[in-house]
Scaffold this active site. Structure first.
Site, short mmCIF file in Angstrom:
data_model
loop_
_atom_site.label_atom_id
_atom_site.label_comp_id
_atom_site.label_asym_id
_atom_site.label_seq_id
_atom_site.Cartn_x
_atom_site.Cartn_y
_atom_site.Cartn_z
N HIS A 111 28.24 -43.36 57.01
CA HIS A 111 28.64 -43.32 55.62
C HIS A 111 28.64 -41.75 55.43
CE1 HIS A 111 28.15 -47.71 54.35
NE2 HIS A 111 28.80 -47.75 55.02
N GLU B 186 26.95 -40.15 53.04
CA GLU B 186 25.64 -39.81 52.71
C GLU B 186 24.71 -39.55 54.00
OE1 GLU B 186 27.03 -42.50 51.41
OE2 GLU B 186 26.37 -43.08 49.75
N CYS C 51 25.48 -47.19 48.62
CA CYS C 51 25.25 -48.50 49.26
C CYS C 51 23.76 -48.91 49.41
CB CYS C 51 25.95 -48.83 50.59
SG CYS C 51 25.43 -48.43 51.90
N CYS D 112 22.31 -46.50 52.21
CA CYS D 112 22.30 -45.11 52.03
C CYS D 112 21.07 -44.78 50.96
CB CYS D 112 23.83 -44.61 51.59
SG CYS D 112 25.03 -44.56 52.99
ZN LIG Z 1 26.41 -45.86 52.22
#
Ligand SMILES: [Zn+2]
Length: 155
Positions: free
Chosen positions: A57, A59, A87, A90
């Protein structure tokens, strides 16, 4: 986090530039930058398709990038700017990296763990608590996602 609204918007625009890179690879357009003392020390975009990595992701890529440039796993005194609410994974990573400030653009009602589904970064049971600000360039951050999903449905 002592940035002016103009500075925060400028950093979020950099995160949106990262989201555009994800879009070029036809993947969910989320982008992230990590800022220390007014300088960007880490950048990332969602690269699940590009790299075929489930956990890549925006991040995570930005944290990895900042860890390398800082030569440290601790990202103290940093602010993470991300276009969409982080999420669960993260949010956990933000805590592990000891990032004290998070700014995100638009909410993620389906997967968000910073206010929507869960509130991991401000949960009093956890010892790492984060100052969170939302809504910076919210419309731009939401629009790039909506365009992506609208176009994908058409295909
Ligand atoms: Zn994430």
């Amino acid at each position: 986090m002592n940035y002016t609204v103009e500075e925060k918007e400028a950093f979020m625009r950099e995160a949106l530039r990262e989201a555009e890179i994800a879009l070029e690879h036809d993947e969910i357009p989320i982008g992230c930058v990590i800022v220390k003392d007014g300088e960007i020390i880490g950048r990332g975009h969602n690269a699940r398709e590009e790299l075929q990595r489930a956990v890549m992701h925006a991040e995570i890529m930005a944290i990895e990038n900042a860890n390398v440039s800082e030569e440290s796993w601790r990202l103290l005194d940093c602010t993470l700017f991300v276009t969409i609410e982080p999420c669960v994974m993260c949010s956990g990573a933000i805590g592990l990296a000891r990032i004290p400030n998070v700014v995100y653009g638009a909410k993620n009602q389906k997967f968000g763990a910073v206010g929507s589904l869960y509130d991991i970064l401000t949960d009093e049971r956890l010892n790492h608590r984060v100052e969170v600000e939302t809504g910076i360039l919210e419309d731009d951050c939401a629009a790039i996602m909506q365009d992506f999903f609208r176009n994908r449905r058409k295909k």
